[in-house]
Write a protein that holds these residues in place. Structure first.
Motif, PDB file in Angstrom:
ATOM      1  N   THR A   5       8.891 -46.964  -4.856  1.00 24.08           N
ATOM      2  CA  THR A   5       8.545 -45.598  -5.257  1.00 24.08           C
ATOM      3  C   THR A   5       7.051 -45.501  -5.543  1.00 24.08           C
ATOM      4  OG1 THR A   5      10.741 -45.294  -6.189  1.00 24.08           O
ATOM      5  CG2 THR A   5       9.038 -43.767  -6.911  1.00 24.08           C
ATOM      6  N   ALA A   6       6.519 -46.449  -6.305  1.00 17.83           N
ATOM      7  CA  ALA A   6       5.085 -46.449  -6.603  1.00 17.83           C
ATOM      8  C   ALA A   6       4.283 -46.698  -5.332  1.00 17.83           C
ATOM      9  CB  ALA A   6       4.772 -47.504  -7.655  1.00 17.83           C
ATOM     10  N   ALA A   7       4.761 -47.583  -4.485  1.00 12.68           N
ATOM     11  CA  ALA A   7       4.034 -47.920  -3.263  1.00 12.68           C
ATOM     12  C   ALA A   7       4.026 -46.774  -2.258  1.00 12.68           C
ATOM     13  CB  ALA A   7       4.646 -49.163  -2.611  1.00 12.68           C
ATOM     14  N   SER A   8       4.926 -45.826  -2.403  1.00 13.10           N
ATOM     15  CA  SER A   8       4.962 -44.704  -1.454  1.00 13.10           C
ATOM     16  C   SER A   8       3.682 -43.871  -1.513  1.00 13.10           C
ATOM     17  CB  SER A   8       6.191 -43.827  -1.697  1.00 13.10           C
ATOM     18  OG  SER A   8       6.066 -43.145  -2.932  1.00 13.10           O
ATOM     19  N   ASN A   9       2.899 -44.041  -2.562  1.00 12.56           N
ATOM     20  CA  ASN A   9       1.614 -43.342  -2.682  1.00 12.56           C
ATOM     21  C   ASN A   9       0.469 -44.067  -1.987  1.00 12.56           C
ATOM     22  OD1 ASN A   9       2.576 -41.179  -4.386  1.00 12.56           O
ATOM     23  ND2 ASN A   9       2.751 -42.709  -5.989  1.00 12.56           N
ATOM     24  N   VAL A  10       0.760 -45.245  -1.453  1.00 17.52           N
ATOM     25  CA  VAL A  10      -0.252 -46.064  -0.783  1.00 17.52           C
ATOM     26  C   VAL A  10       0.050 -46.038   0.717  1.00 17.52           C
ATOM     27  CG1 VAL A  10      -1.213 -48.397  -0.600  1.00 17.52           C
ATOM     28  CG2 VAL A  10      -0.391 -47.547  -2.822  1.00 17.52           C
ATOM     29  N   PRO A  11      -0.954 -45.772   1.551  1.00 15.79           N
ATOM     30  CA  PRO A  11      -0.673 -45.749   2.989  1.00 15.79           C
ATOM     31  C   PRO A  11      -0.202 -47.091   3.516  1.00 15.79           C
ATOM     32  CG  PRO A  11      -3.045 -45.609   2.576  1.00 15.79           C
ATOM     33  CD  PRO A  11      -2.359 -45.579   1.246  1.00 15.79           C
ATOM     34  N   ALA A  12       0.735 -47.043   4.477  1.00 17.05           N
ATOM     35  CA  ALA A  12       1.255 -48.268   5.090  1.00 17.05           C
ATOM     36  C   ALA A  12       0.253 -48.866   6.063  1.00 17.05           C
ATOM     37  CB  ALA A  12       2.574 -48.001   5.795  1.00 17.05           C
ATOM     38  N   GLU A  13      -0.555 -48.047   6.653  1.00 13.54           N
ATOM     39  CA  GLU A  13      -1.577 -48.497   7.598  1.00 13.54           C
ATOM     40  C   GLU A  13      -2.912 -47.984   7.141  1.00 13.54           C
ATOM     41  OE1 GLU A  13      -1.011 -50.470  10.266  1.00 13.54           O
ATOM     42  OE2 GLU A  13       1.100 -50.538   9.699  1.00 13.54           O
TER      43      GLU A  13
END
Length: 75
Positions: free
Chosen positions: A66-74
């Motif tokens: 959930t927190a990581a969803s704010n960080v781009p995957a690429e």
């Protein structure tokens, strides 16, 4: 002797509940640059973090998906 007040009788989270969360595939590894991996159990995320540290990727930490969803995957 007086009965304990309601504030004195609080339930502590069970250890099993905490361990179960660590076994759920809800953990990501992020770096300064991007979301490195997602959907891991905590132990797998920790191993991946170690592998990425050996590659000298900066700013690594383990967070929930959930927190990581704010960080781009690429990048």
């Amino acid at each position: 002797m007086k009965p304990p007040t309601e504030s004195a009788v609080t339930e502590e989270p069970s250890v099993d509940a905490d361990l179960n969360e660590l076994e759920m595939p809800i953990w990501s590894v992020i770096s300064f640059e991007k979301r490195e991996v997602s959907g891991f159990i905590y132990e797998e995320a920790f191993r991946r973090l170690d592998e990425l540290e050996k590659k000298r990727i900066a700013g690594l930490c383990i967070v929930t998906d959930t927190a990581a969803s704010n960080v781009p995957a690429e990048k």
